[in-house]
Design a protein around this motif. Structure first.
Motif, PDB file in Angstrom:
ATOM      1  N   ILE A 204      33.975  44.608  33.443  1.00  0.00           N
ATOM      2  CA  ILE A 204      35.148  45.493  33.379  1.00  0.00           C
ATOM      3  C   ILE A 204      36.374  44.734  33.870  1.00  0.00           C
ATOM      4  CG2 ILE A 204      36.190  47.624  34.200  1.00  0.00           C
ATOM      5  CD1 ILE A 204      33.890  48.150  32.305  1.00  0.00           C
ATOM      6  N   SER A 205      36.228  44.033  34.984  1.00  0.00           N
ATOM      7  CA  SER A 205      37.329  43.223  35.506  1.00  0.00           C
ATOM      8  C   SER A 205      37.751  42.159  34.497  1.00  0.00           C
ATOM      9  CB  SER A 205      36.907  42.548  36.822  1.00  0.00           C
ATOM     10  OG  SER A 205      36.629  43.506  37.825  1.00  0.00           O
ATOM     11  N   ASN A 206      36.806  41.572  33.813  1.00  0.00           N
ATOM     12  CA  ASN A 206      37.087  40.542  32.814  1.00  0.00           C
ATOM     13  C   ASN A 206      38.061  41.063  31.759  1.00  0.00           C
ATOM     14  OD1 ASN A 206      36.517  37.913  31.667  1.00  0.00           O
ATOM     15  ND2 ASN A 206      35.301  38.954  30.111  1.00  0.00           N
ATOM     16  N   GLY A 207      37.855  42.285  31.301  1.00  0.00           N
ATOM     17  CA  GLY A 207      38.765  42.875  30.328  1.00  0.00           C
ATOM     18  C   GLY A 207      40.083  43.289  30.940  1.00  0.00           C
ATOM     19  N   GLY A 334      39.241  43.175  41.057  1.00  0.00           N
ATOM     20  CA  GLY A 334      37.984  42.426  41.138  1.00  0.00           C
ATOM     21  C   GLY A 334      38.048  41.059  40.492  1.00  0.00           C
ATOM     22  N   LEU A 335      39.240  40.475  40.442  1.00  0.00           N
ATOM     23  CA  LEU A 335      39.441  39.198  39.758  1.00  0.00           C
ATOM     24  C   LEU A 335      39.749  38.088  40.752  1.00  0.00           C
ATOM     25  CD1 LEU A 335      41.493  40.668  36.806  1.00  0.00           C
ATOM     26  CD2 LEU A 335      39.330  39.413  36.562  1.00  0.00           C
ATOM     27  N   PRO A 336      39.462  36.837  40.382  1.00  0.00           N
ATOM     28  CA  PRO A 336      39.694  35.719  41.303  1.00  0.00           C
ATOM     29  C   PRO A 336      41.121  35.195  41.223  1.00  0.00           C
ATOM     30  CG  PRO A 336      38.636  34.904  39.322  1.00  0.00           C
ATOM     31  CD  PRO A 336      38.752  36.411  39.160  1.00  0.00           C
ATOM     32  N   LEU A 337      41.572  34.626  42.328  1.00  0.00           N
ATOM     33  CA  LEU A 337      42.840  33.906  42.354  1.00  0.00           C
ATOM     34  C   LEU A 337      42.644  32.400  42.213  1.00  0.00           C
ATOM     35  CD1 LEU A 337      44.730  35.642  45.328  1.00  0.00           C
ATOM     36  CD2 LEU A 337      45.332  35.755  42.914  1.00  0.00           C
ATOM     37  N   TRP A 338      41.430  31.933  42.370  1.00  0.00           N
ATOM     38  CA  TRP A 338      41.222  30.496  42.545  1.00  0.00           C
ATOM     39  C   TRP A 338      39.880  30.075  41.965  1.00  0.00           C
ATOM     40  CZ3 TRP A 338      44.095  26.472  44.137  1.00  0.00           C
ATOM     41  CH2 TRP A 338      43.461  25.291  44.516  1.00  0.00           C
ATOM     42  N   SER A 339      39.819  28.850  41.488  1.00  0.00           N
ATOM     43  CA  SER A 339      38.557  28.193  41.139  1.00  0.00           C
ATOM     44  C   SER A 339      38.612  26.773  41.693  1.00  0.00           C
ATOM     45  CB  SER A 339      38.361  28.133  39.622  1.00  0.00           C
ATOM     46  OG  SER A 339      37.294  27.251  39.288  1.00  0.00           O
ATOM     47  N   ASP A 340      37.478  26.289  42.166  1.00  0.00           N
ATOM     48  CA  ASP A 340      37.449  24.946  42.751  1.00  0.00           C
ATOM     49  C   ASP A 340      37.723  23.850  41.725  1.00  0.00           C
ATOM     50  OD1 ASP A 340      36.995  25.884  45.286  1.00  0.00           O
ATOM     51  OD2 ASP A 340      34.814  25.657  45.199  1.00  0.00           O
ATOM     52  N   VAL A 341      37.664  24.180  40.414  1.00  0.00           N
ATOM     53  CA  VAL A 341      38.005  23.150  39.429  1.00  0.00           C
ATOM     54  C   VAL A 341      39.473  22.742  39.565  1.00  0.00           C
ATOM     55  CG1 VAL A 341      36.255  23.928  37.791  1.00  0.00           C
ATOM     56  CG2 VAL A 341      38.597  24.778  37.573  1.00  0.00           C
ATOM     57  N   LEU A 342      40.293  23.591  40.194  1.00  0.00           N
ATOM     58  CA  LEU A 342      41.698  23.235  40.404  1.00  0.00           C
ATOM     59  C   LEU A 342      41.855  22.098  41.406  1.00  0.00           C
ATOM     60  CD1 LEU A 342      43.347  26.784  40.553  1.00  0.00           C
ATOM     61  CD2 LEU A 342      43.209  25.243  38.604  1.00  0.00           C
TER      62      LEU A 342
END
Length: 410
Positions: A204-207, A334-342
């Motif tokens: 749901i968050s993805n959409g 429910g969404l992220p602000l960050w990913s370690d790939v950054l």
């Protein structure tokens, strides 16, 4: 024939330096997006009548391609529907997620169409599943005999509000997100929110990420709706369990799709490369492909949007207060602000270079202006990306201890 130029219904013949022809033609595009909850209730006839170009009648047959997860949850009900209406179906069950969104999946659909002996004029393929499934089927249909009609029934929120309403199809190739694809509108897309009841909240968050995209670039009113009601609508999976939730879900759903179609309709083939709906899709294709299977599509998109919000604050286009509201809503949905790939310092530069190639040599980067407006820039430098990344990391560190779905400051 005399020398000179002659015109006959879009056909031009020039004889001055030998014969040469220019052919001009226009092909009308018309497709339907139809809201219909409980589409597979046996007494709902929208699927039978909702495609004027190819109505579905008793005694006919259809090839149905269905996502394997949808098959487990809803397969029996879907088969019951077609049997009730005396429609013979052949079913291809397909695994469909980003890790297998490759040519092999397209080939399986093409094989099924070939084995079915499809009549490409009056037997549209029916695709039932998320955005990956409908992308794969749409791509296969666009290739088979130079274009076979298809019908989309998206079953995820991202499919309902984003992948299901445009005309693009595609699959990944090598490390390129949707590197192979076509422009091929479905005859009709049916939007059935009842499928969302069986989704986990992450999807749901993805959409909601794609809905938030439209809010940030086009509508402060939609953003306020998400800020006020988004977490509760998410928890309710857009089912409208109370009157307040129903009104909020209806408004969020309809407004986001209407805004999306307003942007897509004048530029379906992307002849104009400055597209505000590319917001969130400058860095996210590279981020998503490098992070697979860690990130869903919408999660990569929202990280891109968070990064460009930080970029907007550095440029003075987004105030600190507005950025705080945006980051808070991202977390609340429910969404992220960050990913370690950054952490890979060259990744964003690589992503920007790839985007420049895709946008005819310019960045054409949509950036937010406050909340609900945007502008395009062509002058983002690597040092600026590094600075924006530092701002984003600080925002992430400030809220990382809070569970996803928490409204910061509430």
């Amino acid at each position: 024939m005399q020398s000179g130029t002659q015109f006959t219904q879009g056909l031009r013949l020039a004889m001055d330096d030998g014969p040469a022809w220019t052919v001009e033609a226009v092909r009308q595009v018309r497709y339907h997006v139809v809201g219909s909850d409980h589409l597979f209730s046996t007494h709902n006839t929208d699927l039978l009548d909702g495609c004027p170009e190819a109505p579905l009648r008793a005694g006919e047959r259809r090839l149905v391609v269905i996502d394997e997860n949808v098959e487990k949850l809803h397969g029996a009900r879907i088969r019951e529907y077609f049997a009730f209406h005396d429609v013979r179906i052949t079913v291809l069950v397909l695994r469909a997620d980003e890790t297998v969104k490759q040519w092999d999946a397209v080939s399986r659909v093409v094989d099924a169409m070939n084995d079915f002996g499809i009549d490409r004029r009056r037997e549209p393929v029916i695709a039932i599943g998320g955005g990956v499934l409908t992308d794969v089927v749409g791509f296969a249909a666009s290739l088979y005999r130079r274009g076979t009609p298809y019908i989309r029934i998206p079953t995820t929120l991202i499919g309902l509000v984003d992948a299901g309403v445009g005309v693009k199809t595609g699959v990944n190739y090598s490390s390129g997100k949707n590197r192979l694809g076509t422009y091929a509108p479905a005859k009709v897309t049916f939007l059935d929110r009842s499928f969302l009841r069986s989704l986990d909240l992450r999807h749901i968050s993805n959409g909601l990420a794609e809905i938030l995209k439209m809010a940030l670039i086009r509508s402060e009113d939609l953003f306020t709706l998400l800020e006020t009601h988004g977490p509760a609508v998410r928890a309710d999976r857009f089912q409208g369990s109370t009157g307040t939730l129903a009104r909020a879900a209806d408004a969020i759903f309809a407004d986001s799709i209407h805004l999306m179609l307003e942007e897509l309709q004048p530029n379906l083939w992307e002849s104009a490369l400055e597209r505000c709906v590319d917001y969130g899709h400058t860095f996210s294709p590279t981020i998503e492909m490098h992070a697979l299977p860690e990130l869903l599509h919408g999660e990569a998109v929202v990280i891109d949007m968070a990064l460009t919000t930080a970029l907007g604050t550095l440029r003075g286009d987004v105030s600190q207060e507005e950025a705080g509201r945006i980051f808070a809503v991202i977390r609340a949905l429910g969404l992220p602000l960050w990913s370690d790939v950054l952490e890979d310092r060259g990744l964003l530069e690589e992503a920007l270079r790839d985007t420049v190639r895709h946008r005819d040599g310019q960045q054409r980067l949509p950036l937010p202006v406050g909340i609900g407006r945007h502008r395009f820039v062509n002058d983002v430098e690597p040092a600026e990306l590094e600075a924006a990344t530092r701002v984003l990391r600080q925002a992430h560190e400030a809220v990382r201890h809070l569970p996803a779905g928490t409204l910061v400051g509430a």
